[in-house]
Design a protein around this motif. Sequence first.
Motif, PDB file in Angstrom:
ATOM      1  N   THR B  52      81.311 115.542 -39.755  1.00  0.00           N
ATOM      2  CA  THR B  52      82.686 115.239 -39.342  1.00  0.00           C
ATOM      3  C   THR B  52      83.199 113.985 -40.041  1.00  0.00           C
ATOM      4  OG1 THR B  52      82.738 116.361 -37.226  1.00  0.00           O
ATOM      5  CG2 THR B  52      84.004 114.340 -37.386  1.00  0.00           C
ATOM      6  N   ALA B  56      86.479 113.954 -42.427  1.00  0.00           N
ATOM      7  CA  ALA B  56      87.616 113.090 -42.123  1.00  0.00           C
ATOM      8  C   ALA B  56      87.885 112.143 -43.299  1.00  0.00           C
ATOM      9  CB  ALA B  56      87.357 112.295 -40.849  1.00  0.00           C
ATOM     10  N   ASN B  60      91.449 112.151 -45.336  1.00  0.00           N
ATOM     11  CA  ASN B  60      92.307 110.973 -45.416  1.00  0.00           C
ATOM     12  C   ASN B  60      92.384 110.405 -46.830  1.00  0.00           C
ATOM     13  OD1 ASN B  60      91.226 110.650 -42.232  1.00  0.00           O
ATOM     14  ND2 ASN B  60      93.400 110.510 -42.657  1.00  0.00           N
ATOM     15  N   ARG B 103      83.032 105.056 -42.606  1.00  0.00           N
ATOM     16  CA  ARG B 103      82.878 105.962 -41.476  1.00  0.00           C
ATOM     17  C   ARG B 103      81.413 106.264 -41.183  1.00  0.00           C
ATOM     18  NH1 ARG B 103      87.375 109.237 -40.073  1.00  0.00           N
ATOM     19  NH2 ARG B 103      89.261 108.328 -40.980  1.00  0.00           N
ATOM     20  N   ASP B 906      97.098 116.164 -41.525  1.00  0.00           N
ATOM     21  CA  ASP B 906      96.103 115.426 -40.769  1.00  0.00           C
ATOM     22  C   ASP B 906      96.544 115.311 -39.319  1.00  0.00           C
ATOM     23  OD1 ASP B 906      98.257 113.852 -41.058  1.00  0.00           O
ATOM     24  OD2 ASP B 906      97.205 112.099 -41.841  1.00  0.00           O
ATOM     25  N   GLY B 907      97.424 116.208 -38.878  1.00  0.00           N
ATOM     26  CA  GLY B 907      97.844 116.184 -37.492  1.00  0.00           C
ATOM     27  C   GLY B 907      99.148 115.449 -37.275  1.00  0.00           C
ATOM     28  N   PRO B 987      95.951 103.703 -43.477  1.00  0.00           N
ATOM     29  CA  PRO B 987      94.694 103.313 -42.845  1.00  0.00           C
ATOM     30  C   PRO B 987      93.989 104.609 -42.482  1.00  0.00           C
ATOM     31  CG  PRO B 987      96.590 102.413 -41.678  1.00  0.00           C
ATOM     32  CD  PRO B 987      97.104 103.398 -42.651  1.00  0.00           C
ATOM     33  N   ASN B 988      92.734 104.508 -42.407  1.00  0.00           N
ATOM     34  CA  ASN B 988      92.036 105.764 -42.158  1.00  0.00           C
ATOM     35  C   ASN B 988      92.303 106.303 -40.776  1.00  0.00           C
ATOM     36  OD1 ASN B 988      90.964 105.447 -44.583  1.00  0.00           O
ATOM     37  ND2 ASN B 988      88.927 106.119 -43.975  1.00  0.00           N
ATOM     38  N   GLY B 989      92.469 107.582 -40.704  1.00  0.00           N
ATOM     39  CA  GLY B 989      92.711 108.213 -39.423  1.00  0.00           C
ATOM     40  C   GLY B 989      91.429 108.755 -38.872  1.00  0.00           C
ATOM     41  N   SER B 990      91.539 109.300 -37.710  1.00  0.00           N
ATOM     42  CA  SER B 990      90.329 109.826 -37.095  1.00  0.00           C
ATOM     43  C   SER B 990      89.983 111.159 -37.689  1.00  0.00           C
ATOM     44  CB  SER B 990      90.548 110.002 -35.604  1.00  0.00           C
ATOM     45  OG  SER B 990      91.769 110.671 -35.393  1.00  0.00           O
TER      46      SER B 990
END
Lengths: 257, 990
Positions: B52, B56, B60, B103, B906-907, B987-990
Amino acid sequence: MDRGVSTVLDVAICLLLIGVAVVTLLGASAPGQQHQIDADPDAATLATSTAPVSTDSGVVHTSLAHHLAIATLLEVTVEDSALFAGSYPDAVRETVSSNLDDDVIVEARWQPYPNSTMRGRIEVGTPPPSEATIAATRMSVPIGIGATPHTSYDSIAESLAGIFVDRVFPRKRTRLELVDGRTASATAERYRLAGETLAVDVEQPLSMADTDELDRRLSGALSDRFETELREEFSSSRSAREGTNTDVTIVVRRWQR
Amino acid sequence: MIDDDRGRVPFAILGVILLASSVGLVATVDDRAVGTSSPDAAIEGATAESATALRASVTNAAIDAANAPVTTPANTTAGSALSPKRPFRDALELRVYLHAVERLDRIDVRRDGVTATVSLPPIEPTTDGYREAIDRVHVERVGDDRAALQVTIENVTVTATRNDRRVGQIERDPTFVVASPVLLLHDRTSEFESRANADLSSSGLSRRLTTRLYPIAWSRGIAQYGGAPIANVVGTRHVELATNDALLAEQRAVLGASDPGGDRGVAAAGRRVATTDLLAGVGGDEDWTDLVLSTADEIGPDPPDRSPVGTWRDPPSSQDISIEVGSSADRAFVKVIEEDDTDEIGRLLERSHTVETKVVTETSRLFRRTEGGGSPGYGWRRDGSSTSTKTDVSSSFGRPPRVDGAWTVRDFRVYTVTKTRTTKRTWRKENRTRTTERTVVRRHLVRIGVVARTPPITDVPSGTLDGPLSDATECATARSLDAAGGWRTIARDAITGSAAMSKRRVVADPRSDRKTGIRELRDVREHTEDVSTEVPAAAIGVGRVDPGATLRSKLSTRRESLLRYDGRTPQDRFRRGVRVAYLDALEGDLEERSEAHGRTTSVVDSAVKSYLDPARLDGVLAAHRRASRPEPTSVADPAGNLTINVKSAPPYLPTEPVDRERIDVRGQGDVLALATRNVNVFSSPHEQVAESIIDRIPWLGADRVSLATAAATLRAAERSNSSVDGRSRLRNEVRNGDAHVRGAIVDTLIAEGFRRSSAEQAVQSESKTAHRALAVTNGTATERILDRVAADSNADKRDRVRIQIELAIENALTDVEARPSRSSTSRTADSVRETARNELESVLADELEDGSKEARKGVFGAQLGSLPAGLPVTPVPGYWFATANVWYVETAGYYERLALRANRGDGVGSITYVRDGGQARISHEGDRRRLGTAERVTFRASTVIVVVVPPGGTGVGDTNGVVDERSPGWPLEIPADDEAHPSRSMPNGS
């Protein structure tokens, strides 16, 4: 004759001993089954299985755990008022649910720090009955990187608010959406709802498609709120820094009656 | 018994063993369940979570990379790590690595006292460090449509520890596919950019521009020729419109979609071009831009299904030009019919009724015999001699002499001719004398024929001597025989080789007459003057087709049917002969046409060459045939169908500055994103290039212009309300030229038998000078004169007189007396332009909106629209079959911003590939580091447009005096890349 009697006896003793051995083995494994309830495989499934989920702006195709983390962010509430609307979190619930067994429940939650009035939570699956035995596996999905060490309450609050707003309102993209007739009204609505919940006026910068200003206003309002709450929650800025959390936590529970 | 018991194991013992092992097994199982654990569970959990985390990271990183794509690496620590050959992919790999490091670092899986963590080798913030990171990541396009992103990351290490003691470690290079079209978006944009800068030799913007400009230029050019008040056939706004439409077509073809805002802009601009935009330079280009943009707004958010424009999507009805034999037929006709020293018809009439005869002989020797001796013996000297000869002719039998195929033997005789030669010699020896006699007898067989034929006529079969020509044949035969002295004399002479051929010709009473010949001539002229060939007009304009040669080959295939007669009677031969003479004359004329065309072609080539390689013209011609709107093809990745939206700023690129705010671009001030230039190569016949054509026609002086050009210029000058410099001088020159031509007509009429008074009366005209001269040059005067002078004549006469008048005009027009001076014409033309512009300004100052539209039309339409322009293709009078003009067009520009959005996200939004001159940065160890620049997408195209209109009139071309028309932004300056508004990486997302 002797020989006939001794053979019968011999076999009888043998069968008896085999019977004892079987009982011994069953006795050893039967109670073990209760111990073996394990949520690890379910967590692994969430982390490694991918599925497409449709949103208003396209298809997100990623792992179920990543879907849950995004959906958790989009389900965030401030004092129980929603920051965002949209069909994505529900679509994620449906997709994850169809990939779970009946006796598994998944909860994903995010809170910038303990007892924050801002929190996001998603639960998918069937809740266990009260008498059930439960195995739980926890994992975390980070939402931010590059958070520099901050030393004061206000800088910690500012950093948290900035990371969050940047993540949910990426300003370059939202600006392009605001100047494109095909996407402008949907994106403006997202800003309006967030503005309403955080008591921020967004109309003026919205009319200019000035997403820098929009994001500044939203994260300013959040930052103020965070700073107040951090001071209440933590005795020092140092403990506040250690207590903040930019990860979404996912807990997978498998239960057995 | 004891023996029997040996070796036997009681079953009970086996049972004991089984029991013991089962107990032991249970103990082992319990021990594993509660005792010291293995690190596998923790490692498995960490590996799953890393899946995951990596997914992710890539999602991103791809969104960041698309948001600020690096097309040029910066000269910084991080930028230097990117290969200049693939900066975008390198930047993406670096971003993936940085996201992944962060991450993976947060993964911390605990199972039964064992902790598993995941890591990638850390990177130093140095160029080498970043380079290593890039080398550990591999990105690739995969899938059926190559729309998805496959990533491999090397050296992902999972480490298990218990109580700070390492209990296990595995290292893997995971490969996985992410439904992110980031590479597809970049590659398509790169292809778009490369095609937007391709020249005509490959497909791309230049070709599309060509296909769009052609119809605009053609419809406007033909309208101008037809009298529409157009002074600027190809203007900046048309290049602007065509460029925009071409760019949108390229967007659809390459990017997979086009900006609907651009479609609206093009629809609006096209609407203007098709309806109100008849005039050039009207109202200023700022107003034009306003019109286009506001109409685009009116059209609203939904682009129209069907383009309202209509003019340039549908090619003009005929892009081929029909080239006829036309006046060449007249010239050939006259050449045959003329009754001067080469009276072709008279000659043919006589020749077809002529019989030619001659005497032929064929001699063969039968024998030669010698009798008698020579010297009587030793010592004898010859003292004297005498010789006598006797010839006997006697009839014999046999065949006639052989003759060539064209001749036939009309009468013959065969004789034997015996020639006896006796030589008497006197010999002396001392006092003695002796006489000897020697006789030589030669006998020949002589065949004598009187042969006849009809004299050959080119391409006409030989005639029959019987029938109408039999009397003439007999007569001629007798005359030849008489002239040769009769049969026996001929026979006698034949053996000495002195027989006369005695050629004689006798012309029979004609069974035909001149009238018949003229009738045939007219008939064949009528059948040939309409012979035409369809050639692509543009090909003619640029000299890729030689119409003279095409017509010649077309005529040659029809030759036999045009000659019609193949009989051998004198009548048929005469008629055929006339036709042959005509067709040969026509062919000669067409050959001259080809030569003249070749001269024109070389001028066009050299004119075009200064702008574009003439070899590419073939590409132009090919492109010109294909104007199509490409349909995007569908693309799918593992997540389903991929759709791409394009949003460009500005969506429609105007040639005037537009406010950034109006096109939703960040920053202050104006954007001038499109610059165009179009050069009208043959802007008017009295300009420089056309001059060089005139120079190649030796008898036309370089310092003079044609009467038509001068008269058209004068007409334009006379329409002006203000005073025009040099107008009266030009009027004098035109009047003189006109008078010269009319004088030539009078002479011709007198030669045709009209009285001087009626001839002079017929050429009178009451019109103004310019119109009179134009009437003479465009043929309308001919009909008028003919009506006056030959109203009572029959059709034949009338036809003949018309041709004579036309030829007289053609010839007179090339006389220096009929050609006004170049200097007066140019001066007047310049002055017309000047005053027109001034008048327009005052009109615009006085009136507004609707009122001014009519006024503008008046000023420009009446004056500029009627100035002559264009290059007469083969401008020799009589061969002028088209007027061509060439525009060299260049266009260059950039998109202030070009954004491609795909339905993968990415949502919170979709992946958006943005080229806006912004900076690409990464975050590493708390610092923002510059990677490079997302350069703006630029384009540049050039092409040549050729417009061909029928001959005559004022031709086609820009007559507003602006030969080299440049938009305000030319030459284009692309603004420096945007330092003021650095793009921010997500910025990095989830």
